[in-house]
Enzyme design. Structure first.
Site, PDB file in Angstrom:
ATOM      1  N   LYS A   1       0.826 115.389  49.379  1.00  0.00           N
ATOM      2  CA  LYS A   1      -0.129 114.300  49.609  1.00  0.00           C
ATOM      3  C   LYS A   1       0.512 112.919  49.461  1.00  0.00           C
ATOM      4  O   LYS A   1       0.048 111.957  50.052  1.00  0.00           O
ATOM      5  CB  LYS A   1      -1.311 114.440  48.645  1.00  0.00           C
ATOM      6  CG  LYS A   1      -2.176 115.645  48.961  1.00  0.00           C
ATOM      7  CD  LYS A   1      -3.641 115.366  48.605  1.00  0.00           C
ATOM      8  CE  LYS A   1      -4.551 116.486  49.061  1.00  0.00           C
ATOM      9  NZ  LYS A   1      -4.592 117.604  48.100  1.00  0.00           N
ATOM     10  N   ARG A   2       1.562 112.860  48.656  1.00  0.00           N
ATOM     11  CA  ARG A   2       2.259 111.568  48.500  1.00  0.00           C
ATOM     12  C   ARG A   2       2.742 111.032  49.845  1.00  0.00           C
ATOM     13  O   ARG A   2       2.917 109.844  50.026  1.00  0.00           O
ATOM     14  CB  ARG A   2       3.520 111.746  47.638  1.00  0.00           C
ATOM     15  CG  ARG A   2       3.307 111.910  46.196  1.00  0.00           C
ATOM     16  CD  ARG A   2       4.633 111.963  45.460  1.00  0.00           C
ATOM     17  NE  ARG A   2       5.474 113.078  45.839  1.00  0.00           N
ATOM     18  CZ  ARG A   2       6.663 112.976  46.420  1.00  0.00           C
ATOM     19  NH1 ARG A   2       7.161 111.785  46.688  1.00  0.00           N
ATOM     20  NH2 ARG A   2       7.361 114.045  46.714  1.00  0.00           N
TER      21      ARG A   2
END
Ligand code: GLU
Length: 466
Positions: free
Chosen positions: A253-254
């Site tokens: 998700k980063r």
């Protein structure tokens, strides 16, 4: 033998782009070989699996345009396709492995096993099971069973437990027997482990090629041993490499959105997603990057799938998505844009701005000028000339009437080129930039006739005059 492949999602959340790519490769492979594409839901992890997640995953697969031949909602010769509904099958296989001596009952408690693992670790030994229950005598086993002691079913790694596979993507991979300890097939609560249920199902469902994520490569050692113990043919394996973020760490998700539905919400087209995800590992024989599914189905092969990790490149995905949007007609785009933005004049609006957007979500912004108008400072007599012409002749509604309109304005104002078009644009849109006037002015006129939120060209010019 006809090709049968499966995508086996664990329904514990949304469909991840990595899972989507695995599904796409399976689907392309099946379609390429006239085979069967199966969805099998791996929901034996009761704590994490939900029916809502299964619904979402199937919806995401459907959104991508993948069609499966057999699955939880698509009855086939091996219904049911949900592992939680297949416990009878696992029970039967477990019985056979127990009867043939390939598996044994293990009565060790979790605490005992944990203590043994810790001790092995402290002594610098591999944390393999110490075979306590493998060595129980028939009498000892009967005694435990008579006292209702709970047990798990454990697989015994045989002396000839080395395994070599010829992975269709990675080539030869070998594991030594010593790298494995005896492992659990069925937990004491009766639930099968992943390695066990996957083999039982892949065999039962006559899977010919197991195309899945690289993270399962090491599981293959255990799985092949189970096939051998059962005397079953081993399918061909193809382990697809990881997807990395731009910093070359595992995609997370980063790095931005990772779920397929998020890309749908962000205005990506399923065709572009499928095209892009196919490129994350596969390359076309002629190197093209933009292709239809007919093309990739016609040319897909596992030997063109790269064994090196693929890097997820958001810019490239944006570019591809833009290419798809630009090449589609306004009529084709209309139903795709509608969930993001709607107006009675939308199709004409799409036609006007489609080459300037890369995502479906951007149409709203690109067409904002149609409904929102802030008059700019424009020479008053110039505006009066425009207004007079619009009153006398009506607004241009097509290319022909637009050209005639421009000719009359030239005569009336003596302006031409930029000196004509810039104030004209400013008067009508309040901005120096925007789509070509020849189609914008007719759009404004048409839109004002169907949409009370839109000012006509004449109303706009009149506002500039004040
Ligand atoms: N259920 C597994 C997963 O979601 C897939 C297992 C397999 O393809 O063998 O990772």
């Amino acid at each position: 033998m006809s090709v049968r492949v499966r995508f086996a999602p664990s329904p514990t959340g949304h469909l991840h782009v990595g899972g989507a790519r695995t599904a796409i490769f399976n689907w392309l492979f099946a379609r390429r070989h006239g085979g069967t594409f199966i969805i099998r839901v791996e929901d034996t992890d009761q704590a994490r699996s939900t029916r809502e997640s299964e619904t979402m995953v199937l919806e995401d697969l459907r959104w991508l345009g993948l069609q499966w031949d057999e699955g939880p909602d698509e009855p086939g010769p091996h219904t049911p396709y949900r592992q939680s509904e297949r416990t009878d099958h696992y029970g039967a296989v477990a019985q056979q492995l127990l009867a043939s001596g390939h598996a044994y009952r293990c009565f060790c408690s979790e605490e005992m096993l944990e203590a043994k693992r810790k001790q092995a670790e402290a002594e610098g030994r591999p944390p393999h099971y110490d075979l306590t229950c493998f060595r129980l005598s028939p009498q000892e086993i009967s005694a435990k069973l008579n006292s209702w002691a709970p047990f798990a079913l454990r697989f015994h790694v045989p002396d000839d437990g080395d395994v070599t596979i010829d992975d269709l993507i990675r080539g030869e991979v070998t594991w030594k027997k010593e790298s494995l300890g005896d492992f659990i097939l069925v937990r004491s609560d009766g639930l099968p482990t992943y390695n066990f249920s996957v083999v039982a199902d892949d065999h039962e469902m006559e899977i010919t090629h197991v195309i899945r994520a690289e993270e399962h490569l090491t599981n293959t050692h255990r799985q092949v041993l189970i096939y051998r113990a059962m005397g079953w043919d081993v399918p061909q394996f193809a382990h697809v490499s990881l997807i990395l973020g731009p910093d070359r760490s595992k995609l997370s998700k980063r790095h931005g959105a990772t779920s397929v539905s998020q890309y749908a919400d962000d205005g990506f087209l399923p065709e572009a997603m499928v095209n892009y995800l196919t490129l994350l590992g596969w390359s076309a024989p002629d190197g093209r990057e933009l292709f239809t599914t007919e093309y990739s189905i016609g040319h897909f092969s596992l030997d063109r799938v790269n064994s090196a990790p693929a890097v997820f490149d958001h810019q490239k995905l944006d570019w591809l998505n833009g290419q798809y949007i630009h090449s589609m007609t306004a009529a084709e785009l209309l139903p795709r844009v509608r969930p993001f933005f709607d107006a009675p004049w939308l199709e004409e609006g799409i036609e006007l701005v489609k080459t300037s957007v890369t995502r479906l979500t951007e149409f709203h912004e690109a067409l904002r000028f149609v409904r929102e108008f802030t008059p700019a400072e424009v020479d008053r007599s110039f505006c009066e000339a425009i207004a007079a012409d619009l009153r006398a002749n009506g607004a241009p509604v097509d290319e022909g009437s637009y050209k005639a309109f421009v000719e009359r304005l030239k005569t009336a104002t003596g302006a031409k080129g930029k000196a004509l078009f810039m104030p004209l644009r400013l008067a009508l849109t309040g901005s120096e930039h925007g789509p070509e006037l020849v189609r914008m002015i007719p759009l404004l006129q048409h839109a004002s006739e169907s949409d009370p939120m839109v000012l006509s060209p004449l109303q706009r010019v009149e506002r500039c005059i004040g």
